[in-house]
Scaffold this motif. Structure first.
Motif, PDB file in Angstrom:
ATOM      1  N   LYS A 148       5.239   8.295 -61.350  1.00  0.00           N
ATOM      2  CA  LYS A 148       4.382   9.294 -61.207  1.00  0.00           C
ATOM      3  C   LYS A 148       3.252   9.280 -62.172  1.00  0.00           C
ATOM      4  O   LYS A 148       2.150   9.576 -62.031  1.00  0.00           O
ATOM      5  CB  LYS A 148       5.334  10.695 -61.950  1.00  0.00           C
ATOM      6  CG  LYS A 148       4.334  12.025 -61.922  1.00  0.00           C
ATOM      7  CD  LYS A 148       5.172  12.941 -62.531  1.00  0.00           C
ATOM      8  CE  LYS A 148       4.407  14.285 -62.698  1.00  0.00           C
ATOM      9  NZ  LYS A 148       5.089  15.593 -63.363  1.00  0.00           N
ATOM     10  N   THR A 149       3.339   8.569 -63.463  1.00  0.00           N
ATOM     11  CA  THR A 149       2.310   8.518 -64.531  1.00  0.00           C
ATOM     12  C   THR A 149       1.312   7.407 -63.577  1.00  0.00           C
ATOM     13  O   THR A 149       0.213   7.548 -64.129  1.00  0.00           O
ATOM     14  CB  THR A 149       2.917   7.751 -65.622  1.00  0.00           C
ATOM     15  OG1 THR A 149       4.036   8.758 -66.291  1.00  0.00           O
ATOM     16  CG2 THR A 149       1.766   7.625 -66.647  1.00  0.00           C
ATOM     17  N   ARG A 150       1.838   6.532 -62.973  1.00  0.00           N
ATOM     18  CA  ARG A 150       1.100   5.134 -62.238  1.00  0.00           C
ATOM     19  C   ARG A 150       0.252   5.832 -61.313  1.00  0.00           C
ATOM     20  O   ARG A 150      -0.976   5.890 -61.297  1.00  0.00           O
ATOM     21  CB  ARG A 150       2.070   4.381 -61.674  1.00  0.00           C
ATOM     22  CG  ARG A 150       2.291   3.378 -62.748  1.00  0.00           C
ATOM     23  CD  ARG A 150       2.946   1.992 -61.836  1.00  0.00           C
ATOM     24  NE  ARG A 150       3.805   2.093 -60.927  1.00  0.00           N
ATOM     25  CZ  ARG A 150       5.179   2.144 -61.277  1.00  0.00           C
ATOM     26  NH1 ARG A 150       5.647   1.925 -62.318  1.00  0.00           N
ATOM     27  NH2 ARG A 150       6.167   2.342 -59.945  1.00  0.00           N
ATOM     28  N   TYR A 151       0.643   7.028 -60.739  1.00  0.00           N
ATOM     29  CA  TYR A 151      -0.250   7.786 -59.562  1.00  0.00           C
ATOM     30  C   TYR A 151      -0.997   8.565 -60.117  1.00  0.00           C
ATOM     31  O   TYR A 151      -2.490   8.542 -59.939  1.00  0.00           O
ATOM     32  CB  TYR A 151       0.814   8.667 -58.820  1.00  0.00           C
ATOM     33  CG  TYR A 151      -0.073   9.200 -57.739  1.00  0.00           C
ATOM     34  CD1 TYR A 151      -0.755   8.861 -56.900  1.00  0.00           C
ATOM     35  CD2 TYR A 151       0.094  10.845 -57.736  1.00  0.00           C
ATOM     36  CE1 TYR A 151      -1.424   9.634 -55.775  1.00  0.00           C
ATOM     37  CE2 TYR A 151      -0.987  11.447 -56.749  1.00  0.00           C
ATOM     38  CZ  TYR A 151      -1.705  10.753 -55.708  1.00  0.00           C
ATOM     39  OH  TYR A 151      -2.325  11.442 -54.825  1.00  0.00           O
ATOM     40  N   LEU A 152      -0.693   9.268 -61.186  1.00  0.00           N
ATOM     41  CA  LEU A 152      -1.604  10.235 -62.102  1.00  0.00           C
ATOM     42  C   LEU A 152      -2.842   9.160 -62.628  1.00  0.00           C
ATOM     43  O   LEU A 152      -3.821   9.640 -62.763  1.00  0.00           O
ATOM     44  CB  LEU A 152      -1.099  11.120 -63.176  1.00  0.00           C
ATOM     45  CG  LEU A 152      -0.049  12.079 -62.495  1.00  0.00           C
ATOM     46  CD1 LEU A 152       0.663  12.407 -63.811  1.00  0.00           C
ATOM     47  CD2 LEU A 152      -0.941  13.293 -61.843  1.00  0.00           C
ATOM     48  N   ALA A 171       0.717   3.472 -52.207  1.00  0.00           N
ATOM     49  CA  ALA A 171       1.814   3.258 -52.693  1.00  0.00           C
ATOM     50  C   ALA A 171       2.180   1.763 -52.836  1.00  0.00           C
ATOM     51  O   ALA A 171       2.719   1.384 -53.923  1.00  0.00           O
ATOM     52  CB  ALA A 171       2.764   3.734 -51.493  1.00  0.00           C
ATOM     53  N   SER A 172       1.783   0.934 -52.006  1.00  0.00           N
ATOM     54  CA  SER A 172       1.997  -0.562 -52.353  1.00  0.00           C
ATOM     55  C   SER A 172       1.402  -0.914 -53.679  1.00  0.00           C
ATOM     56  O   SER A 172       1.968  -1.677 -54.520  1.00  0.00           O
ATOM     57  CB  SER A 172       1.383  -1.281 -51.139  1.00  0.00           C
ATOM     58  OG  SER A 172       1.352  -2.510 -51.343  1.00  0.00           O
ATOM     59  N   TYR A 173       0.022  -0.220 -53.798  1.00  0.00           N
ATOM     60  CA  TYR A 173      -0.722  -0.775 -55.117  1.00  0.00           C
ATOM     61  C   TYR A 173       0.045  -0.128 -56.339  1.00  0.00           C
ATOM     62  O   TYR A 173       0.122  -0.919 -57.296  1.00  0.00           O
ATOM     63  CB  TYR A 173      -2.089  -0.359 -54.913  1.00  0.00           C
ATOM     64  CG  TYR A 173      -2.876  -0.176 -56.406  1.00  0.00           C
ATOM     65  CD1 TYR A 173      -3.530  -1.325 -56.743  1.00  0.00           C
ATOM     66  CD2 TYR A 173      -2.996   0.922 -57.077  1.00  0.00           C
ATOM     67  CE1 TYR A 173      -4.062  -1.430 -57.983  1.00  0.00           C
ATOM     68  CE2 TYR A 173      -3.625   1.106 -58.286  1.00  0.00           C
ATOM     69  CZ  TYR A 173      -4.015  -0.414 -58.712  1.00  0.00           C
ATOM     70  OH  TYR A 173      -5.000  -0.263 -60.109  1.00  0.00           O
ATOM     71  N   LEU A 174       0.837   0.898 -56.245  1.00  0.00           N
ATOM     72  CA  LEU A 174       1.452   1.432 -57.415  1.00  0.00           C
ATOM     73  C   LEU A 174       2.869   0.870 -57.304  1.00  0.00           C
ATOM     74  O   LEU A 174       3.685   1.082 -58.570  1.00  0.00           O
ATOM     75  CB  LEU A 174       1.599   3.040 -57.306  1.00  0.00           C
ATOM     76  CG  LEU A 174       0.201   3.600 -57.215  1.00  0.00           C
ATOM     77  CD1 LEU A 174       0.523   5.266 -56.868  1.00  0.00           C
ATOM     78  CD2 LEU A 174      -0.283   3.484 -58.445  1.00  0.00           C
ATOM     79  N   SER A 179       7.178   6.845 -49.083  1.00  0.00           N
ATOM     80  CA  SER A 179       8.018   8.091 -49.171  1.00  0.00           C
ATOM     81  C   SER A 179       8.146   8.515 -50.617  1.00  0.00           C
ATOM     82  O   SER A 179       8.268   9.933 -50.841  1.00  0.00           O
ATOM     83  CB  SER A 179       9.454   8.099 -48.625  1.00  0.00           C
ATOM     84  OG  SER A 179      10.175   6.874 -49.177  1.00  0.00           O
ATOM     85  N   SER A 180       8.224   7.663 -51.579  1.00  0.00           N
ATOM     86  CA  SER A 180       8.408   8.064 -53.040  1.00  0.00           C
ATOM     87  C   SER A 180       6.810   8.684 -53.436  1.00  0.00           C
ATOM     88  O   SER A 180       7.090   9.760 -54.099  1.00  0.00           O
ATOM     89  CB  SER A 180       8.424   6.817 -53.925  1.00  0.00           C
ATOM     90  OG  SER A 180       9.914   6.195 -53.600  1.00  0.00           O
ATOM     91  N   LEU A 181       6.098   8.043 -53.050  1.00  0.00           N
ATOM     92  CA  LEU A 181       4.572   8.580 -53.274  1.00  0.00           C
ATOM     93  C   LEU A 181       4.483   9.929 -52.664  1.00  0.00           C
ATOM     94  O   LEU A 181       3.925  10.840 -53.211  1.00  0.00           O
ATOM     95  CB  LEU A 181       3.461   7.502 -52.846  1.00  0.00           C
ATOM     96  CG  LEU A 181       2.316   7.943 -53.010  1.00  0.00           C
ATOM     97  CD1 LEU A 181       1.879   8.319 -54.280  1.00  0.00           C
ATOM     98  CD2 LEU A 181       1.091   7.168 -52.492  1.00  0.00           C
ATOM     99  N   SER A 182       4.795  10.199 -51.310  1.00  0.00           N
ATOM    100  CA  SER A 182       4.821  11.564 -50.828  1.00  0.00           C
ATOM    101  C   SER A 182       5.395  12.561 -51.791  1.00  0.00           C
ATOM    102  O   SER A 182       5.232  13.795 -52.155  1.00  0.00           O
ATOM    103  CB  SER A 182       5.309  11.716 -49.696  1.00  0.00           C
ATOM    104  OG  SER A 182       4.582  10.762 -48.520  1.00  0.00           O
ATOM    105  N   ARG A 183       6.601  11.965 -52.168  1.00  0.00           N
ATOM    106  CA  ARG A 183       7.573  13.272 -52.972  1.00  0.00           C
ATOM    107  C   ARG A 183       6.582  13.526 -54.330  1.00  0.00           C
ATOM    108  O   ARG A 183       6.746  14.521 -54.803  1.00  0.00           O
ATOM    109  CB  ARG A 183       8.678  12.474 -53.326  1.00  0.00           C
ATOM    110  CG  ARG A 183       9.930  12.731 -52.330  1.00  0.00           C
ATOM    111  CD  ARG A 183      11.338  12.492 -52.981  1.00  0.00           C
ATOM    112  NE  ARG A 183      11.596  11.160 -53.328  1.00  0.00           N
ATOM    113  CZ  ARG A 183      11.741  10.200 -52.575  1.00  0.00           C
ATOM    114  NH1 ARG A 183      11.704  10.314 -51.381  1.00  0.00           N
ATOM    115  NH2 ARG A 183      11.721   9.006 -52.970  1.00  0.00           N
ATOM    116  N   ILE A 184       6.083  12.434 -55.007  1.00  0.00           N
ATOM    117  CA  ILE A 184       5.466  12.543 -56.130  1.00  0.00           C
ATOM    118  C   ILE A 184       4.275  13.570 -56.131  1.00  0.00           C
ATOM    119  O   ILE A 184       4.003  14.416 -56.641  1.00  0.00           O
ATOM    120  CB  ILE A 184       4.830  11.226 -56.702  1.00  0.00           C
ATOM    121  CG1 ILE A 184       6.100  10.267 -57.242  1.00  0.00           C
ATOM    122  CG2 ILE A 184       3.898  11.241 -57.877  1.00  0.00           C
ATOM    123  CD1 ILE A 184       5.889   8.937 -57.558  1.00  0.00           C
TER     124      ILE A 184
END
Length: 189
Positions: A148-152, A171-174, A179-184
């Motif tokens: 989550k922090t990586r995405y933010l 998602a690959s970059y993170l 699917s995890s990125l979609s949830r986040i």
């Protein structure tokens, strides 16, 4: 072409003859979405300045999965520097994530500028150092944070990329699944 000149002038001075020479050695090029700028196993023969669009630097793991290392967007140079400078086979792929307008130089024309423009190498060195430092400053915090922090952090560091790049690449970059990125993304709205 003017974007390239403006960018270069941030790192040094050129007279009008030198600017004209840079323009003469450059080639404007269109790279459609999905096309490769450079491929693993081949020698990188061009360096380009991104006028418009986004490219990604990626490789494939031993399972054949595409792993995104980083993105390159407007007002940045894109190249596999080691392959380009040393004429060795590239280990990475550079692919257009969106349609891209590039200002491209061949190895020969880039080296010719080095031989004619006295401060060319100094300016390119400053650009290279800035690019590497920017990359380290973005990548370093990514190593010790949750998804989550990586995405933010991605949204903070690359606010203009989030809506331009397919989620699977982000998602690959993170280092997470799509699917995890979609949830986040769903949980932070």
């Amino acid at each position: 072409m003017e974007e390239l000149i403006s960018y270069l002038l941030q790192f040094g001075h050129f007279n009008q003859k030198q600017i004209d020479l840079v323009k003469a050695k450059a080639e404007e090029r269109f790279l459609p979405q999905g096309e490769y700028f450079s491929e693993a196993g081949k020698i990188a023969k061009h360096i380009a300045f991104v006028q418009e669009g986004v490219l990604m630097i990626c490789y494939y793991n031993n399972k054949g999965e595409e792993i995104v290392h980083h993105f390159v967007d407007e007002n940045h140079f894109v190249v596999d520097l080691e392959s380009f400078n040393h004429k060795i086979s590239s280990m990475i792929y550079i692919r257009a994530v969106t349609d891209c307008k590039l200002v491209s130089f061949t190895f020969e024309s880039f080296k010719e500028l080095s031989g004619i423009i006295m401060d060319w190498d100094k300016i390119i060195n400053k650009i290279t150092i800035k690019t590497l430092l920017d990359k380290v400053n973005v990548e370093q915090p990514k190593l010790h944070t949750d998804a989550k922090t990586r995405y933010l952090d991605f949204l903070k560091n690359f606010p203009n990329l989030a809506n331009r790049i397919p989620l699977v690449h982000i998602a690959s970059y993170l280092g997470i699944t799509a699917s995890s990125l979609s949830r986040i993304r769903k949980n932070i709205r």
